[in-house]
Scaffold this active site. Sequence first.
Site, short mmCIF file in Angstrom:
data_model
loop_
_atom_site.label_atom_id
_atom_site.label_comp_id
_atom_site.label_asym_id
_atom_site.label_seq_id
_atom_site.Cartn_x
_atom_site.Cartn_y
_atom_site.Cartn_z
N HIS A 43 -30.42 0.46 -11.47
CA HIS A 43 -30.32 0.14 -12.90
C HIS A 43 -30.74 1.31 -13.79
CE1 HIS A 43 -31.11 -4.25 -11.42
NE2 HIS A 43 -29.83 -3.93 -11.30
C1 LIG Z 1 -25.02 -0.82 -5.91
C2 LIG Z 1 -25.29 -1.42 -7.26
C3 LIG Z 1 -25.75 -2.73 -7.34
C4 LIG Z 1 -26.01 -3.29 -8.60
N1 LIG Z 1 -26.29 -4.62 -8.68
C5 LIG Z 1 -26.32 -5.22 -9.89
C6 LIG Z 1 -26.37 -6.62 -10.01
O1 LIG Z 1 -26.35 -7.34 -9.01
N2 LIG Z 1 -26.42 -7.15 -11.25
C7 LIG Z 1 -26.43 -6.39 -12.37
O2 LIG Z 1 -26.53 -6.93 -13.48
N3 LIG Z 1 -26.35 -5.04 -12.29
C8 LIG Z 1 -26.25 -4.45 -11.08
N4 LIG Z 1 -26.08 -3.10 -11.00
C9 LIG Z 1 -26.08 -2.32 -12.23
C10 LIG Z 1 -24.82 -2.50 -13.08
O3 LIG Z 1 -23.69 -2.67 -12.26
C11 LIG Z 1 -24.69 -1.29 -14.01
O4 LIG Z 1 -25.83 -1.23 -14.86
C12 LIG Z 1 -23.47 -1.34 -14.90
O5 LIG Z 1 -22.31 -1.53 -14.14
C13 LIG Z 1 -23.38 -0.03 -15.68
O6 LIG Z 1 -22.21 -0.01 -16.44
P1 LIG Z 1 -21.73 1.32 -17.16
O7 LIG Z 1 -20.52 0.97 -17.92
O8 LIG Z 1 -22.89 1.91 -17.89
O9 LIG Z 1 -21.40 2.35 -15.99
P2 LIG Z 1 -20.42 2.19 -14.74
O10 LIG Z 1 -20.03 0.77 -14.56
O11 LIG Z 1 -21.05 2.89 -13.62
O12 LIG Z 1 -19.09 2.93 -15.22
C14 LIG Z 1 -18.96 4.33 -15.32
C15 LIG Z 1 -17.52 4.65 -14.95
O13 LIG Z 1 -17.26 6.02 -15.34
C16 LIG Z 1 -16.50 6.63 -14.31
N5 LIG Z 1 -16.71 8.08 -14.41
C17 LIG Z 1 -17.77 8.79 -13.99
N6 LIG Z 1 -17.60 10.09 -14.28
C18 LIG Z 1 -16.40 10.20 -14.91
C19 LIG Z 1 -15.68 11.27 -15.47
N7 LIG Z 1 -16.15 12.54 -15.48
N8 LIG Z 1 -14.47 11.02 -16.04
C20 LIG Z 1 -13.97 9.75 -16.08
N9 LIG Z 1 -14.62 8.69 -15.56
C21 LIG Z 1 -15.82 8.91 -14.99
C22 LIG Z 1 -17.06 6.02 -13.03
O14 LIG Z 1 -16.19 6.20 -11.94
C23 LIG Z 1 -17.24 4.57 -13.45
O15 LIG Z 1 -16.08 3.82 -13.24
C24 LIG Z 1 -25.84 -2.50 -9.78
C25 LIG Z 1 -25.37 -1.20 -9.68
C26 LIG Z 1 -25.09 -0.65 -8.44
C27 LIG Z 1 -24.55 0.76 -8.36
#
Ligand SMILES: Cc1cc2nc3c(=O)[nH]c(=O)nc-3n(C[C@H](O)[C@H](O)[C@H](O)COP(=O)(O)OP(=O)(O)OC[C@H]3O[C@@H](n4cnc5c(N)ncnc54)[C@H](O)[C@@H]3O)c2cc1C
Length: 549
Positions: free
Chosen positions: A474
């Site tokens: 997280h």
């Molecule tokens: C293994 C794991 C288990 C988890 N379990 C839980 C859970 O059970 N419940 C919960 O609430 N939260 C959980 N989390 C946390 C939660 O999933 C994240 O906090 C949330 O998904 C973050 O969302 P985000 O949009 O910030 O980033 P992300 O969802 O990580 O999205 C970022 C996106 O940007 C893309 N990206 C990266 N670099 C580039 C680039 N240069 N150009 C274009 N695209 C790019 C990535 O590929 C990705 O698709 C977990 C996370 C992980 C990794």
Amino acid sequence: MNSDGSNFDFIVVGGGSAGCVLANRLSQDPSNSVCLLEAGASDWTPLIHIPLGVMFLIDHKKWNWNYKTEDQENASKRQINIPRGRALGGSSSINGMVYARGNWRDYEDWANKAGCKGWSYREVLPYFKRSENNEKFTDDPLHGTGGPLNVSNIKRPNKMLQLLFESTDALQIPRRIDFNDGEQEGFGERQTTIKNGRRWSAAKAYLDPVRKRSNLTILTNAVADKVVVENGRATSIVIIHKGQTKTIKANREICISTGAIVSPALLMRSGIGDPKVLAQHGIEVKQPLAGVGKNLQDHIAASIVTQTDSIMGYGISFKAIPKLAVYGLDYIFNRAGMVASNINEATGYIKSKPGLDRPDIQIGFAPAVRARGGRKLVRGHGYSSNVSLMHPKSKGTITIRDADPMSSPVINPNFLSEGEDLEAMVKGIKVARQILGSPAFDKIRGKELRPGISAQSDEELTQYVRDNCATVYHPVRTCAMGPAKNKMSVVDPELKVKGIEGLRVVDASIMPLQIGGNTNAPTIMIAEKASDMILGKAPLPPQVLPGDK
Ligand SMILES: Cc1cc2nc3c(=O)[nH]c(=O)nc-3n(C[C@H](O)[C@H](O)[C@H](O)COP(=O)(O)OP(=O)(O)OC[C@H]3O[C@@H](n4cnc5c(N)ncnc54)[C@H](O)[C@@H]3O)c2cc1C
């Protein structure tokens, strides 16, 4: 969009939890052209969609970025895995599917302590509800129905949960039916982002229903290199797509949603960040912002793992083959049982010391033996409890390794650098052991594999935490939101990058303070709220809570 396809009203960079929400909401009006850029592939694999697939995704080479921290000085100089999703849906495509919002006081702190106007509990709650389709709490003022994100209880959870609740009842630890009613204390079944035995990632919830919109372009395998800033305005983005470098122009706004690890790195490559860091990499400063990549916080955890002869829990063994076959059939015919489960079926929140105003420890429970530092199931049967610290004091940094967009950022969370964090973890382990040691578990009692009964004193448990802690995935705060006077904040409460026109960050990185819960639902809430801001819509009216006049 221009006929050459390189010009859109809105560009959303990163198709993860936040990016999928933005792509949907911004393209709702057919007159807005929207481009969603995702560095990973489309989310076609069944490993993503079948809940049990979660254990294969935790270190998968294709669907996971598999970052690692720098050596952690206070965690026995180990590098700790930082998995992040690499496909449409982002981390919501590989996460543990737990639906959690945190404590209501966390958002009051965002508004009052961190000075983020508009982000109090009453103001964010309508956006949690707008995103939600809760199958269980269908007539509840704190929950939503009809939203894109499906929320459900595990269908037919493992019988071992009954032992857990017998134990917590005997210890007079309260039972909690709803961890998302603002308070959290107590033990109960988790709610999950699963629908009819399928993972309900942000892509499933928000992209699948709108993929055919003619004003929405989704480019996968498109790696964002940098945002082009001209005269203080973000005008376009440079990407590498199918081996070619391309520039895509934004008529209105660029929204960075690449997550808490990559978003600060992308800002830095674009000349937005701490001038000293940018100078080290020869990057021209477009906007000095010292807070980019600072304040990194994550939830650290350590497990208690017990192996049993009983095959009541989930696991892999010869004697469990008939049971595994039943699980398979149960999934095919009923979409229930082990294959439809996130395995991490129950949890509890406790306070590590009296006087705290909210729980600071989460104790997860899985009726299975988990691998060291990860979510994989290993051979054998048993149960595992993951003790994680909800409000860590330790803080770290993200910076760039070099100017190459494919290089992993330098991740240094400084885990356990604050003594208070270790003390709380040790207390949490003791409480979890007390629960698992109660007579309710006598009928299946086995051997504690980790920490192992030889580790009893505070010193031994402290060393166990240092040697074994992992994250529960997280990371937040690396592009923190804050008012103008907070010089370490990166975006304002409308999520606009300070000093740059036409550029916002919308993802988990903008959290001004860590929340006491899992971060997927809060990130989706952030993007829901941001979409109204970007479209110039009035915010949803604050929720009236019982007791409000
Ligand atoms: C293994 C794991 C288990 C988890 N379990 C839980 C859970 O059970 N419940 C919960 O609430 N939260 C959980 N989390 C946390 C939660 O999933 C994240 O906090 C949330 O998904 C973050 O969302 P985000 O949009 O910030 O980033 P992300 O969802 O990580 O999205 C970022 C996106 O940007 C893309 N990206 C990266 N670099 C580039 C680039 N240069 N150009 C274009 N695209 C790019 C990535 O590929 C990705 O698709 C977990 C996370 C992980 C990794």
